[in-house]
Design a protein around this motif. Structure first.
Motif, PDB file in Angstrom:
ATOM      1  N   GLU A  60       0.818  -1.216   0.000  1.00 55.49           N
ATOM      2  CA  GLU A  60       0.000   0.000   0.000  1.00 55.49           C
ATOM      3  C   GLU A  60       0.853   1.267   0.000  1.00 55.49           C
ATOM      4  O   GLU A  60       0.547   2.239  -0.699  1.00 55.49           O
ATOM      5  CB  GLU A  60      -0.987   0.008   1.179  1.00 55.49           C
ATOM      6  CG  GLU A  60      -1.787   1.304   1.226  1.00 55.49           C
ATOM      7  CD  GLU A  60      -3.153   1.201   1.880  1.00 55.49           C
ATOM      8  OE1 GLU A  60      -3.600   0.074   2.158  1.00 55.49           O
ATOM      9  OE2 GLU A  60      -3.765   2.254   2.090  1.00 55.49           O
ATOM     10  N   VAL A  82      -6.352   3.190  -4.552  1.00 52.21           N
ATOM     11  CA  VAL A  82      -5.328   2.280  -4.030  1.00 52.21           C
ATOM     12  C   VAL A  82      -5.813   0.829  -4.164  1.00 52.21           C
ATOM     13  O   VAL A  82      -5.078  -0.052  -4.629  1.00 52.21           O
ATOM     14  CB  VAL A  82      -5.008   2.616  -2.551  1.00 52.21           C
ATOM     15  CG1 VAL A  82      -4.150   1.528  -1.922  1.00 52.21           C
ATOM     16  CG2 VAL A  82      -4.309   3.973  -2.454  1.00 52.21           C
ATOM     17  N   ILE A  92       2.105   1.911  -3.417  1.00 50.10           N
ATOM     18  CA  ILE A  92       1.051   2.428  -4.299  1.00 50.10           C
ATOM     19  C   ILE A  92       0.834   3.910  -4.008  1.00 50.10           C
ATOM     20  O   ILE A  92       0.772   4.738  -4.921  1.00 50.10           O
ATOM     21  CB  ILE A  92      -0.274   1.652  -4.093  1.00 50.10           C
ATOM     22  CG1 ILE A  92      -0.101   0.185  -4.504  1.00 50.10           C
ATOM     23  CG2 ILE A  92      -1.398   2.290  -4.907  1.00 50.10           C
ATOM     24  CD1 ILE A  92      -1.310  -0.692  -4.210  1.00 50.10           C
ATOM     25  N   ARG A  93       0.757   4.240  -2.738  1.00 54.43           N
ATOM     26  CA  ARG A  93       0.517   5.638  -2.381  1.00 54.43           C
ATOM     27  C   ARG A  93       1.653   6.537  -2.854  1.00 54.43           C
ATOM     28  O   ARG A  93       1.430   7.658  -3.296  1.00 54.43           O
ATOM     29  CB  ARG A  93       0.282   5.779  -0.876  1.00 54.43           C
ATOM     30  CG  ARG A  93      -1.085   5.239  -0.471  1.00 54.43           C
ATOM     31  CD  ARG A  93      -1.379   5.386   1.013  1.00 54.43           C
ATOM     32  NE  ARG A  93      -2.706   4.867   1.315  1.00 54.43           N
ATOM     33  CZ  ARG A  93      -3.838   5.581   1.229  1.00 54.43           C
ATOM     34  NH1 ARG A  93      -3.790   6.855   0.882  1.00 54.43           N
ATOM     35  NH2 ARG A  93      -5.001   5.027   1.489  1.00 54.43           N
ATOM     36  N   ASP A  94       2.874   6.038  -2.797  1.00 56.61           N
ATOM     37  CA  ASP A  94       4.008   6.813  -3.305  1.00 56.61           C
ATOM     38  C   ASP A  94       3.933   6.918  -4.830  1.00 56.61           C
ATOM     39  O   ASP A  94       4.132   7.985  -5.402  1.00 56.61           O
ATOM     40  CB  ASP A  94       5.326   6.152  -2.881  1.00 56.61           C
ATOM     41  CG  ASP A  94       6.528   6.863  -3.468  1.00 56.61           C
ATOM     42  OD1 ASP A  94       6.720   8.043  -3.120  1.00 56.61           O
ATOM     43  OD2 ASP A  94       7.247   6.264  -4.292  1.00 56.61           O
TER      44      ASP A  94
END
Lengths: 745, 293, 150
Positions: free
Chosen positions: C103, C124, C106-108
């Motif tokens: 996660e 996400v 993905i957020r980065d």
């Protein structure tokens, strides 16, 4: 009872495929023959008198279409609540970035040079830029006293309580302006010719634009046609403002002999010139007995409306009605005022006044708990509304309501109690990282305030068409929240057919009836119900015609629709809103049933504060709510998650920096909304309690999540740092530093 | 969107030599353009005073990375992504790699270049504090030849540099850390990504026999140019690690920085936070060397 | 000097690529240029000369949605849709660089693309689901291959 076919199921977004492939058509994607680009010349000063307009050298002005206030054929003011906002400045300038002159040209680069070459000669006047200054009438910039609207909600005898109360807790709370920041900037295309005016645009409320254009051009209903294009977010920011842009594009088109004119704002123009959430200041004086029972609430709620009335009275009304929070209090006085300043008009933004006043009361409850030496849970539980109690307006809660349960279950999801205990201990260490937990309990009234829905008397319908499908006819727009999918589910359920049998007609005032504006968490609960009723009527018509023998599948249904059309030519059904008989509202005294129902929630947050940098990081967030029945879990969760993200921004980072009445940080670089890396996984929970008057038991949901995050976060900061002083949002690191280290050089 | 000057010109030279010849022949006319991530914003907003761009993007001479025993030399067109993903840089120059990580986000990092970042001259850029900690030097080249300028002397004032109109940045050289060392980088930005620094602090320290023999402290967003905090450096260098006076260093830092109020933050916040982060870094440094000892 | 974004939208009439800010902040104009994710509003068109360009219109294989697109549709990753084309491009780019992201990754990876509707949770989830599906497809292919080749 039969099991729902569609309601309660996560049907995929109706227009989703077009959106994920890039095929969806937004306003700026429209191509037209002979199109001109339009631009707006705006005032650089917040207040003044326009003395002249100079057209600079080096520009072929004869190639340009130029419109000033003198070119307006009809009512020069935008038709909304008051007709006080001009489409174009005639002589008085009342806010920075106010539209003065319009230009159009087919070359948008030359257009931009031309815009820069126009010089406005303005005699500047001293501007009024502060809410308190406006209340004190330091300058009078609107009416006799700057007051757009004043309200008084009174219940019991507030002043009888102060002398004898065990505790009196006072506080003042402030909220800043907030930019809607839809990722698609405002834009419209207009054609104004002998036949009338047609507008294509990014907008929430086609019939608001319809009304404004009619009066601007002195046209009849059928001479004006407003068509909503795919709209890249609104959040209230495309509620009233599109009337202004549509008017501008239409004025240019008229002057250009009916050539289409497109005005697309760039990001900065959109940010500095269009509406934002109203800044507010709330003073609360409250009385409690020794056990923490709330005895009296005296609230002074004031909002800054900016230069013109626009929607401010309605925002004030919703803010005032929510100001007492979800509490039982026998003695309540809410004095609410909205005033004028020389900033661009503040307008609609998700929550519409409630996030401001709920921030104040929910923050105040934690301040009070600290002053009383009570646990904030216990203090709230003594006072939370339950069935049979009355709100500040005297509305009796007639549905089952379990706020203590909602509170407990939200806190359990966050593991609030054990974390609170743990951080109480760990925060005593000298380490620079502090942790805290906090929460807020709140409600949001669904649908228009007071008699609003009665006045609107919205109409929505369904129509069987020759492709055998049924089309939803409503002016309620899809702006990302899921209108298309929700309407389709409601109608497919009522018709008992597959989703593919239902489409939603593009909102076009030539085709769809006025189902009211797409605002106020009303599209599902109010318009969805109308659509459901109409669909039931259509189904009945088909069945009774003998063309639809039961049971039937989707194909049989489509055949029946086609057969009916061949036989009778037309298959339409409409439904109109009528106020339930038990709903009574007095608009003069502000007493009675302010909303047909409320959605209820408790939001809980865990934060980490770095006392070296004063940054507050949201570590965990729980959003638990009761919203009636959930019609589409994925869409509903998406609404809550998005609203919470905006609420977190409202509470912590989204600061509008003002410089002489103009937004100084009108860039996405400098106005700080969260990226994916800034937010935690927002955890959403629904508790279902079917609402009798909503389609499939649904209530409104869109605005609720905007109300809770800011107070929950600041309450968590209070816990982390052991100070009740954070009382203003956004709580930026700079503000938190001033609280923690006021004297530090 | 706003306007783009229709009369503007873009020249794409075939080689570095061609670029330098043009710069020399028409002095001050051509504005070097690398990945565009800085220039395109004011350009599209119609806020650039110049109209003629020298497109460097295709010049292979300005790409690549050379490794020698003492130094790494980066081509001026090295992108943040290339820096971020380079394993040797990750190992030896963590400050530089971290500053590349926190510049914009992926799409920016794929286009933004180290040379462009320096030439743009923003005091809020993220790589300069890191470069200052690694004793970076900048190679400037013109048809007359080339010169190496210590990066700490490169910026002369707000958005001003020592570059002559006929010069280009061709390479950036950083010295490979030796011995027992410590690196620190922290950007305090407006958010986690796509952020502009409100305060940026980078440090490099080397210890011999328990004594700090080298200490370089670079800061961004606290002065008209990226700065080395000389007063603090002098205070720390030569100290026995365990006797560092952190409070005194924090006070000394105020001699080295001159922050201002702007739309992103306040001078007071920048001063306070710069001092706090310096405190953090010195504490972590002491801990680090104590652990190593 | 045209921006690559203007060439894409106006000359090529590929309007799936959106302009949200014009300053490289929102990512709505993300495209692949020579396989690299870029903000087309910040790329001078002159620098795209001879390069391979891929926009959102080229992500699906005809009627067949790309796995990322299908996941956005299924998981609720698109709301108003204006950030979606750019977000899909960033997600495709991320999964190419990092096929099984956690996660945080993905957020980065999506942090250059702003979304005002979703709070990013469903986005996400969409990316995680697409990654999972890609693994499933690959395993199926492997098994099918193993079956055919005893």
């Amino acid at each position: 009872m039969t099991q729902p076919l569609h309601l309660g199921h996560s049907r995929p977004r109706k227009e989703g495929r077009a959106k994920v492939t890039g095929a969806a058509h937004y306003t700026d994607d429209v191509r037209m023959e002979g199109l001109l680009h339009g631009a707006t010349v705006r005032s650089p000063v917040p207040r003044g008198i326009l003395r002249g307009i100079q057209f600079g050298d080096g520009i072929p002005w004869n190639e340009f279409v130029i419109v000033t206030a003198k070119d307006v054929p009809g009512d020069p003011m935008v038709a909304l609540i008051e007709h006080d906002q001009p489409f174009l400045v005639a002589d008085r300038i009342n806010h920075a970035e106010e539209a003065v002159l319009l230009l159009a040209h087919e070359d948008r680069f030359l257009l931009e040079r031309a815009r820069a070459a126009v010089r406005l000669e303005i005699e500047a006047l001293p501007p009024l830029l502060d809410l308190e200054d406006s209340l004190a009438c330091k300058e009078v910039v609107w009416g006799q006293d700057n007051l757009f609207k004043e309200l008084l909600i009174e219940k019991g005898e507030v002043d009888s309580v102060w002398k004898t109360a065990a505790h009196i807790v006072e506080g003042e709370y402030r909220t800043g302006a907030q930019e809607q920041l839809y990722i698609e900037p405002n834009g419209t295309i207009a054609v104004a010719d002998a036949g009338g005016v047609t507008v294509w645009g990014s907008l929430q409320c086609p019939y608001y634009v319809h009304k404004a254009i009619k009066s601007l051009f002195n046209l009849s209903d059928d001479q004006v046609r407003i068509i909503q294009m795919e709209t890249g977010g609104g959040f209230g920011g495309k509620e009233d403002y599109p009337s202004l842009i549509a008017g501008h594009a239409a004025l240019l088109s008229m002057k250009a002999g009916g050539r289409p004119v497109k005005i697309i704002y760039d990001r900065e123009e959109d940010m500095v010139a269009t509406t934002k959430r109203h800044p507010s200041r709330t003073r609360i004086r409250s009385a409690f007995d020794t056990e923490g029972t709330l005895l009296a609430l005296d609230l002074d709620f004031a909002i800054d409306g900016g230069a013109y009335v626009t929607l401010t009275p309605v925002v004030l009304s919703r803010g005032a009605i929510h100001a007492g929070g979800p509490y039982r209090c026998a003695n309540t006085r809410i004095h609410a005022r909205a005033v004028a300043t020389n900033t661009p008009p503040h307008g609609a933004f998700r929550g519409f006044g409630a996030p401001q006043s709920l921030f104040a009361i929910e923050r105040h409850m934690d301040v009070a708990a600290a002053q009383l030496g009570m646990d904030p849970i216990a203090l709230r539980k003594r006072n939370l509304l339950k069935m049979g109690d009355t709100t500040a307006t005297g509305q009796i809660i007639k549905e089952t309501l379990d706020l203590p349960g909602i509170l407990d279950r939200a806190l359990e999801k966050l593991d609030y109690v054990s974390k609170k205990h743990q951080y109480d201990i760990t925060n005593r260490a000298s380490a620079p990282i502090k942790k805290g937990v906090g929460f807020a309990v709140f409600m949001h009234g669904c649908g228009f305030t007071g008699a609003g829905e009665t006045y609107l008397a919205s109409v929505a319908g369904v129509e069987g068409r020759s492709d055998g499908k049924v089309y939803v006819l409503a002016a309620s727009t899809e702006i990302g929240q899921g209108t298309n999918t929700m309407f389709s589910q409601v109608v497919a359920e009522a018709l008992r057919v597959p989703m593919e049998c239902v489409e939603v007609a593009q909102p076009d005032t030539a085709v769809v009836p006025n189902s009211g504006p797409t605002v106020a968490s009303r599209t599902c609960m109010v318009v969805g119900k109308l659509v459901q009723d109409a669909a039931q009527g259509l189904r009945q018509t088909l069945v009774q015609s003998g063309l639809l023998p039961e049971p039937y599948d989707g194909e049989a249904f489509s055949r029946a629709v086609k057969a009916y059309l061949e036989k009778f030519g037309r298959l339409k059904a409409y439904s109109q809103y009528s106020t339930p008989p038990h709903i009574v509202w007095d608009d003069q005294l502000y007493k009675g049933d302010a909303y047909t129902t409320f959605a209820w929630a408790c939001y809980a947050a865990e934060v980490i504060v770095d006392t070296r940098t004063f940054e507050v990081k949201v570590e965990d967030f729980v959003a638990l709510q009761e919203v009636g029945r959930v019609l589409n879990p994925v869409l509903a969760e998406g609404q809550i998650e998005g609203g919470v993200a905006q609420g977190i921004g409202y509470g912590l980072s989204e600061q509008v920096v003002w410089n002489n009445g103009r937004m100084a940080n009108g860039q996405m670089t400098n106005y700080i909304m969260a990226t994916s890396a800034d937010l935690p996984r927002i955890r959403v929970y629904f508790e279902e309690n079917p609402y009798a008057l909503g389609p499939g038991g649904a209530k409104g949901i869109g605005e609720l999540p905007m109300d809770g995050p800011a107070p929950a976060l600041l309450n968590a900061v209070q816990h982390a740092l052991g100070t009740t002083l954070p009382r203003e949002i956004p709580l930026t690191p700079e503000r938190l530093m001033e609280i923690l280290e006021p004297s530090n050089a | 969107m706003k306007g783009q000057a229709p009369g503007c010109r873009v020249h794409t030279p075939a080689s570095l030599a061609g670029a330098l010849e043009l710069l020399a022949a028409e002095k001050g006319v051509w504005r070097p353009l690398a990945g565009g991530t800085d220039l395109m914003v004011p350009f599209a907003a119609g806020k650039l005073p110049f109209m003629d761009f020298l497109n460097l993007w295709g010049l292979e001479e300005l790409r690549g990375l050379e490794i020698s025993e003492d130094a790494i030399t980066l081509g001026a067109l090295s992108t943040y992504s290339e820096i971020r993903n380079h394993s040797l840089l990750q190992r030896e120059f963590p400050n530089l790699v971290q500053s590349a990580w926190v510049t914009g986000a992926i799409a920016i990092q794929n286009r933004g270049t180290l040379g462009g970042n320096l030439a743009n001259g923003s005091p809020a850029a993220d790589t300069p504090p890191s470069l200052l900690t690694y004793g970076a030097e900048v190679q400037l080249q013109s048809i007359a030849g080339s010169r190496w300028v210590p990066y700490e002397n490169f910026h002369t004032g707000y958005k001003q540099t020592v570059m002559l109109p006929e010069e280009l940045i061709t390479r950036i050289r950083i010295r490979r850390p030796k011995g027992n060392n410590f690196h620190f980088f922290r950007k305090v930005g407006t958010r986690k990504a796509q952020a502009i620094a409100k305060v940026c602090v980078a440090a490099y320290a080397r210890v011999e026999e328990g004594r700090v023999v080298e200490f370089r402290l670079g800061l961004g967003s606290v002065a008209p140019v990226p700065v080395r905090a000389r007063t603090v450096e002098l205070m720390v260098e030569g100290c026995v690690v365990d006797t560092l006076l952190i409070a005194a260093a924090r006070t000394a830092l105020m001699e080295d920085i001159r922050p201002i109020d702007d739309i992103r933050s306040t001078a007071k916040y920048r001063r306070t936070v710069a001092a706090n982060v310096l405190g953090q870094l010195l504490e972590e440094m002491v801990e680090h060397f104590d652990r190593m000892a | 000097m045209a921006r690559l974004l203007d060439v894409i939208r106006e000359e090529l009439d590929l309007t799936g690529t959106k302009e949200g800010c014009g300053e490289g902040e929102c990512g709505a104009c993300s495209v692949f240029l020579d396989g690299k994710l870029v903000n087309s509003c910040l790329v001078p068109a002159a620098q795209a000369q001879g390069a391979e360009l891929r926009t959102i219109e080229g992500v699906a294989d005809g009627e067949q949605l790309h796995g990322v697109q299908a996941a956005f549709l299924e998981c609720g990753g698109a709301q108003c849709g204006i950030c979606t084309p750019g977000m899909v491009m960033a997600a495709v780019d991320l999964l190419r660089r990092c096929p099984q992201p956690d996660e945080a990754q993905i957020r980065d990876g999506l942090a250059g693309n702003l979304c005002r509707c979703t709070g990013y949770v469903k986005i996400v989830d969409s990316v995680a689901s697409a990654a999972k599906r890609a693994v499933a497809v690959a395993e199926q292919a492997l098994q099918a291959g193993a079956g055919a080749n005893p």
